[in-house]
Write a protein that holds these residues in place. Structure first.
Motif, short mmCIF file in Angstrom:
data_model
loop_
_atom_site.label_atom_id
_atom_site.label_comp_id
_atom_site.label_asym_id
_atom_site.label_seq_id
_atom_site.Cartn_x
_atom_site.Cartn_y
_atom_site.Cartn_z
N ASP A 65 0.83 -1.20 0.00
CA ASP A 65 0.00 0.00 0.00
C ASP A 65 0.86 1.24 0.00
O ASP A 65 1.95 1.26 0.58
N GLU A 66 0.34 2.27 -0.61
CA GLU A 66 0.98 3.58 -0.55
C GLU A 66 0.75 4.11 0.86
O GLU A 66 -0.38 4.17 1.33
N LEU A 67 1.80 4.46 1.56
CA LEU A 67 1.66 5.02 2.90
C LEU A 67 1.66 6.53 2.78
O LEU A 67 2.64 7.13 2.39
N ARG A 68 0.53 7.12 3.09
CA ARG A 68 0.36 8.55 2.93
C ARG A 68 0.23 9.20 4.30
O ARG A 68 -0.36 8.61 5.19
N PRO A 69 0.71 10.43 4.47
CA PRO A 69 0.45 11.13 5.72
C PRO A 69 -1.06 11.20 5.94
O PRO A 69 -1.82 11.55 5.05
N GLY A 70 -1.49 10.81 7.13
CA GLY A 70 -2.91 10.86 7.46
C GLY A 70 -3.71 9.69 6.91
O GLY A 70 -4.91 9.66 7.03
N GLY A 71 -3.06 8.72 6.31
CA GLY A 71 -3.80 7.59 5.76
C GLY A 71 -2.93 6.37 5.72
O GLY A 71 -1.83 6.36 6.23
N GLY A 72 -3.41 5.34 5.10
CA GLY A 72 -2.66 4.10 5.05
C GLY A 72 -2.51 3.53 6.44
O GLY A 72 -3.39 3.65 7.26
N ALA A 73 -1.39 2.92 6.71
CA ALA A 73 -1.19 2.26 8.00
C ALA A 73 -0.81 3.24 9.10
O ALA A 73 -1.05 3.00 10.26
N ARG A 74 -0.18 4.36 8.71
CA ARG A 74 0.20 5.36 9.70
C ARG A 74 -0.59 6.62 9.44
O ARG A 74 -0.74 7.05 8.32
N GLY A 75 -1.07 7.23 10.48
CA GLY A 75 -1.81 8.47 10.33
C GLY A 75 -1.20 9.54 11.21
O GLY A 75 -0.12 9.36 11.76
N ALA A 102 -4.14 -1.52 6.56
CA ALA A 102 -3.41 -1.57 5.30
C ALA A 102 -2.71 -2.91 5.16
O ALA A 102 -2.34 -3.54 6.13
N LEU A 103 -2.53 -3.31 3.91
CA LEU A 103 -1.68 -4.44 3.59
C LEU A 103 -0.29 -3.84 3.41
O LEU A 103 -0.03 -3.15 2.43
N LEU A 104 0.58 -4.04 4.39
CA LEU A 104 1.88 -3.40 4.38
C LEU A 104 2.79 -3.94 3.28
O LEU A 104 3.47 -3.19 2.61
N GLY A 105 2.83 -5.26 3.15
CA GLY A 105 3.68 -5.86 2.14
C GLY A 105 4.41 -7.06 2.69
O GLY A 105 4.02 -7.66 3.69
N ASP A 106 5.51 -7.41 2.00
CA ASP A 106 6.29 -8.59 2.33
C ASP A 106 7.70 -8.21 2.76
O ASP A 106 8.33 -7.38 2.11
N VAL A 107 8.16 -8.86 3.81
CA VAL A 107 9.57 -8.81 4.19
C VAL A 107 10.12 -10.20 3.87
O VAL A 107 9.59 -11.20 4.33
N VAL A 108 11.16 -10.23 3.04
CA VAL A 108 11.76 -11.50 2.62
C VAL A 108 13.13 -11.61 3.27
O VAL A 108 13.98 -10.72 3.12
#
Length: 158
Positions: free
Chosen positions: A69-79, A88-94
């Motif tokens: 996901d695009e992490l935007r100020p005020g949205g996404g996983a962090r606000g 949010a679906l943060l993504g994958d750590v490999v």
């Protein structure tokens, strides 16, 4: 938090500890409890393929992060304090435990400690942190050190 771990490496890793660490890091970073993260543990061949395909670099690396996901100020996983955070679906750590084991030996600590460091590092990349510039490096690695220190305190009280 929904944290899935998939070990495709053929190497035993403490999956429960990595999930607990990721939960701690995301909590400390103020990430929405409904956020989703995937941790994938792969062997050197798979990591080499990913490293070459996505980074244009030969050979295996220790950790790669693939944000979703695009992490935007005020949205996404962090606000921010005035607007709620959305899940949010943060993504994958490999992670590659074979590379981590070599690095751990050079650094004089355990492979488990190295995997925790790399997992934290990957999560920070998913959250938009980078270390290309000196100031970014200082911020990201300082935050990484603080998160790992707070994790050690939590782990020691369990």
């Amino acid at each position: 938090m929904s944290i899935e771990i998939n070990n495709e490496s053929g190497v035993g890793v403490d999956e429960e500890s990595l999930v607990a660490l990721a939960t701690h890091v995301l909590g400390e970073m103020g990430i929405n409890p409904l956020a989703e993260l995937s941790i994938v543990v792969v062997d050197e061949d798979a990591m080499s393929e990913l490293h070459e395909k996505w980074m244009g670099e030969p050979g295996p690396t220790d950790v790669l992060a693939f944000p979703m996901d695009e992490l935007r100020p005020g949205g996404g996983a962090r606000g921010d304090l005035e607007s709620p955070t959305d899940p949010a679906l943060l993504g994958d750590v490999v992670l590659c435990p074979q590379v981590a084991a070599r690095q751990a030996e050079e650094a004089g600590h355990s492979t488990a400690d190295e995997l925790e460091l790399l997992c934290t590092h990957g999560i920070l990349h998913l959250l938009g942190y980078d270390h290309a510039e000196p100031e970014e490096h200082k911020e990201m690695f300082g935050l990484q050190a603080r998160l790992l220190e707070s994790w050690q305190e939590v782990r020691n009280t369990r």
